[in-house]
Design a protein around this motif. Sequence first.
Motif, PDB file in Angstrom:
ATOM      1  N   UNK A   1       0.835  -1.207   0.000  1.00  0.00           N
ATOM      2  CA  UNK A   1       0.000   0.000   0.000  1.00  0.00           C
ATOM      3  C   UNK A   1       0.865   1.250   0.000  1.00  0.00           C
ATOM      4  N   UNK A   2       1.897   1.265   0.829  1.00  0.00           N
ATOM      5  CA  UNK A   2       2.757   2.441   0.917  1.00  0.00           C
ATOM      6  C   UNK A   2       3.405   2.760  -0.424  1.00  0.00           C
ATOM      7  N   UNK A   3       3.973   1.744  -1.058  1.00  0.00           N
ATOM      8  CA  UNK A   3       4.691   1.997  -2.301  1.00  0.00           C
ATOM      9  C   UNK A   3       3.745   2.278  -3.454  1.00  0.00           C
TER      10      UNK A   3
ATOM     11  N   UNK B   1       3.863   4.007   9.544  1.00  0.00           N
ATOM     12  CA  UNK B   1       2.579   4.657   9.790  1.00  0.00           C
ATOM     13  C   UNK B   1       1.419   3.819   9.271  1.00  0.00           C
ATOM     14  N   UNK B   2       1.586   3.277   8.061  1.00  0.00           N
ATOM     15  CA  UNK B   2       0.521   2.458   7.475  1.00  0.00           C
ATOM     16  C   UNK B   2       0.326   1.181   8.293  1.00  0.00           C
ATOM     17  N   UNK B   3       1.402   0.601   8.800  1.00  0.00           N
ATOM     18  CA  UNK B   3       1.279  -0.614   9.623  1.00  0.00           C
ATOM     19  C   UNK B   3       0.460  -0.347  10.876  1.00  0.00           C
ATOM     20  N   UNK B   4       0.751   0.768  11.546  1.00  0.00           N
ATOM     21  CA  UNK B   4       0.000   1.101  12.767  1.00  0.00           C
ATOM     22  C   UNK B   4      -1.468   1.352  12.447  1.00  0.00           C
ATOM     23  N   UNK B   5      -1.743   2.123  11.409  1.00  0.00           N
ATOM     24  CA  UNK B   5      -3.131   2.426  11.051  1.00  0.00           C
ATOM     25  C   UNK B   5      -3.863   1.161  10.625  1.00  0.00           C
ATOM     26  N   UNK B   6      -3.203   0.292   9.862  1.00  0.00           N
ATOM     27  CA  UNK B   6      -3.847  -0.944   9.439  1.00  0.00           C
ATOM     28  C   UNK B   6      -4.138  -1.877  10.593  1.00  0.00           C
TER      29      UNK B   6
END
Length: 313
Positions: A151-153, A209-214
């Motif tokens: 998702x990030x990339x 950041x995406x890992x924490x939000x997910x």
Amino acid sequence: MVRAGARAIEVLPRQLVPTNGAVRSGAVRHGGRVASGNATLYVADDEEHDQVAPPRRPSALTRALNQVGSLFALGLDTIRSTFRRPFAARELLDQFWFVVSVSWVPAMLVAIPFGAVIALQLGTLTVQVGAQSFTGAASVLAVVQQAAPIVTTLVIAGAGGAAICADLGARTIRDEIDAMKVTGVSPIQRLVVPRVLACMGAAVLLNGLVSVVGVLGGYFFNVVVQGGTPGAYLASFTALAQITDLYVGEIKALIFGFIAGVVAAYRGLNTRPGPKGVGDSVNQSVVITFLLLFFVNFVITTLYLQLFPGKGA
């Protein structure tokens, strides 16, 4: 042989006659070559031209292999130019801030439904097989290892990478890249390296950041929507997860950011003339990045599972 009715045109243009009436030595030599028949002549027929076979166009496979080789060459040149001086630190900071500013909000907005869908799907499946206590571990590991780097990339490639490709493409069609080469400035060291490093740094930071939000999104939907137990969700995660799972997610993000930056720079530096060429390059950079990300993700995941088996395996 010169055919009848054909016009013989001299390859060398005629010398200008000096105004003082003197004869130039070059004109004398040229006249001698023409008189002796050693001068090269081009025969043109007004009625029928000679049939000349056009140059063979490389096959589609050859062109594809050339493109792949050029892309790898740019990647290697980027790595090599990273350690050269002078280093464009100001350009790196500007590009890093730009990539992060255009990517962090879309990345969080995409991470929430990703984590929710994974948690809901795994929650339903674990209920069917009677393994509700492993819902947290499965959903969190899926988000940290797979969803978050991808998702990030993807967001970086679609937002920051597209802008990088358009910027370099506009410089290319305005001949700015050629002007830099003429003046002795390396476009790779001055333009490509800061943009690639910016994509890599932004991918690593946004991946966390995406890992924490997910993970939070998956926890919310599993506990609130499906009625799961908060303690079981967290306990299964801490029991089966290991620190290498986070490392592999960050390594994936670093590699994916490098791929996104190199592909965007490559398409920008090889843009065809005109605005349509820039638009085509941006479209191609995004599509190629998506394809490479999923392929490289498969390779890294396979190697990781073979070298670092999970707990209890």
